[in-house]
Design a protein around this motif. Structure first.
Motif, short mmCIF file in Angstrom:
data_model
loop_
_atom_site.label_atom_id
_atom_site.label_comp_id
_atom_site.label_asym_id
_atom_site.label_seq_id
_atom_site.Cartn_x
_atom_site.Cartn_y
_atom_site.Cartn_z
N ALA A 126 0.66 -1.14 0.12
CA ALA A 126 -0.03 0.11 0.14
C ALA A 126 0.83 1.23 -0.05
O ALA A 126 0.49 2.07 -0.74
CB ALA A 126 -1.12 0.07 1.32
N VAL B 248 2.32 3.36 -3.10
CA VAL B 248 1.60 4.35 -4.04
C VAL B 248 2.36 5.80 -3.88
O VAL B 248 2.10 6.67 -4.66
CB VAL B 248 0.16 4.61 -3.54
N HIS C 289 -0.60 1.50 -9.83
CA HIS C 289 0.04 0.89 -8.68
C HIS C 289 -0.46 -0.52 -8.69
O HIS C 289 -1.69 -0.62 -8.38
CB HIS C 289 -0.29 1.66 -7.27
N SER D 10 -0.60 -3.78 -6.62
CA SER D 10 -0.54 -4.21 -5.30
C SER D 10 -1.62 -5.55 -5.05
O SER D 10 -2.48 -5.59 -5.46
CB SER D 10 -1.05 -3.18 -4.26
N ASP D 11 -0.58 -6.46 -4.50
CA ASP D 11 -1.23 -7.75 -4.06
C ASP D 11 -0.57 -8.44 -3.06
O ASP D 11 0.79 -8.44 -3.11
CB ASP D 11 -1.30 -8.50 -5.48
N GLU E 139 -4.39 4.39 -10.86
CA GLU E 139 -5.04 3.17 -11.15
C GLU E 139 -4.69 2.02 -10.36
O GLU E 139 -3.37 1.65 -10.22
CB GLU E 139 -5.22 2.77 -12.70
N GLU E 140 -5.49 1.37 -9.66
CA GLU E 140 -4.85 0.12 -8.75
C GLU E 140 -5.31 -1.17 -9.46
O GLU E 140 -6.07 -1.40 -10.08
CB GLU E 140 -5.76 0.11 -7.10
N SER F 10 -4.21 -5.44 -9.42
CA SER F 10 -3.92 -6.88 -8.65
C SER F 10 -3.40 -7.87 -9.58
O SER F 10 -3.47 -7.84 -10.80
CB SER F 10 -5.04 -7.45 -7.84
#
Length: 259
Positions: free
Chosen positions: A64, A67, A83, A85-86, A201-202, A204
């Motif tokens: 997290a 970012v 970004h 993220s997982d 934009e996120e 996974s």
């Protein structure tokens, strides 16, 4: 000219850096920031688009807090950010990281240039740009201290201790730049305020179509097996000059095999 700049969130070099219990870099007990060497890549991208037009997308992979790396790029002038993220990504090695980046770049769209800094300041491997280029099937121009874009080509100069090489590749291409290429700009107040409205934009692993079994510490091809804390700095030896200080200094240096 559309450019993707890959950046990394790293532990602050001014802090007390260390390792977690699983021998991966401790990212929780130290402040993080945009890798200093990546700022040169962001600046290079901004200069190109200021001259040629287009947009800059900052891309990062991490937890997290990562970012913050792309937010700094947005403050410098990048147009948008991604970004990835997982939880499954934690502990990924360079091979897995290059896979994630390559798939994210495909999702962003086919850029004209994929830009990297020389290396991350926490890993210092400088291999991810070449790996990403291979995965994307693109030519690479790496570790350059100058960069020009003209007539559908990118040209850079790579300096070594014994020679300088001029590298030319047709676009699209993957490029990595050194800290000799420019002087990164400081985010202005206007830039900081504007960055708050820019999209991040996120994504996974599922969004990228990457299987969790291909990434993470358990699937890494390289691992740190053991670590030892750096010993505390010892007090230096004081040489009192009683007319023979120069001789004592030479003897000390010779004893340390420094001369």
């Amino acid at each position: 000219m559309n450019i993707v700049v890959c950046v990394k969130h790293v532990p602050d070099a001014q802090g007390e850096r260390g390792f977690s219990d699983d021998n991966t870099t401790d990212r929780e007990n130290v402040d993080g920031l945009l890798s200093e060497l990546d700022e040169y890549a962001v600046e290079a991208a901004l200069k190109i688009t200021e001259a040629e037009g287009g947009e800059v997308t900052a891309l990062t992979v991490g937890p997290a807090d990562a970012v913050d790396a792309v937010k700094k790029a947005l403050q410098m002038g990048a147009d948008k950010a991604v970004h990835v993220s997982d939880d499954a990504i934690a502990g990924s090695d360079a091979l897995a990281t290059s896979l994630i980046l390559a798939e994210a770049i495909k999702k962003v769209g086919q850029p004209d240039i994929v830009l990297f800094g020389l290396a991350s300041t926490d890993g210092g491997m400088s291999v991810v740009p070449a790996m990403v280029a291979e995965r994307l099937g693109l030519p690479q121009v790496t570790q350059v201290s100058t960069l020009e874009v003209a007539d559908g080509n990118v040209t850079g100069r790579r300096d070594s201790d014994v020679a300088s090489e001029t590298l030319v590749a047709s676009l699209p291409a993957v490029v990595s730049v050194t800290d000799q290429i420019n002087e990164p700009r400081y985010p202005s107040f206007k830039g900081i305020m504007a960055a708050k409205k820019k999209p991040v934009e996120e994504m996974s692993l599922g969004d990228l179509g990457v299987d969790a079994g291909q990434v993470g510490l358990d699937n890494a091809s390289t691992k740190v097996l053991d670590t030892t804390k750096r010993p505390p700095r010892e007090q230096g030896e004081v040489i009192t000059d009683e007319g023979d200080g120069g001789k004592k200094l030479v003897e000390f240096l010779a004893g340390q095999k420094l001369i």
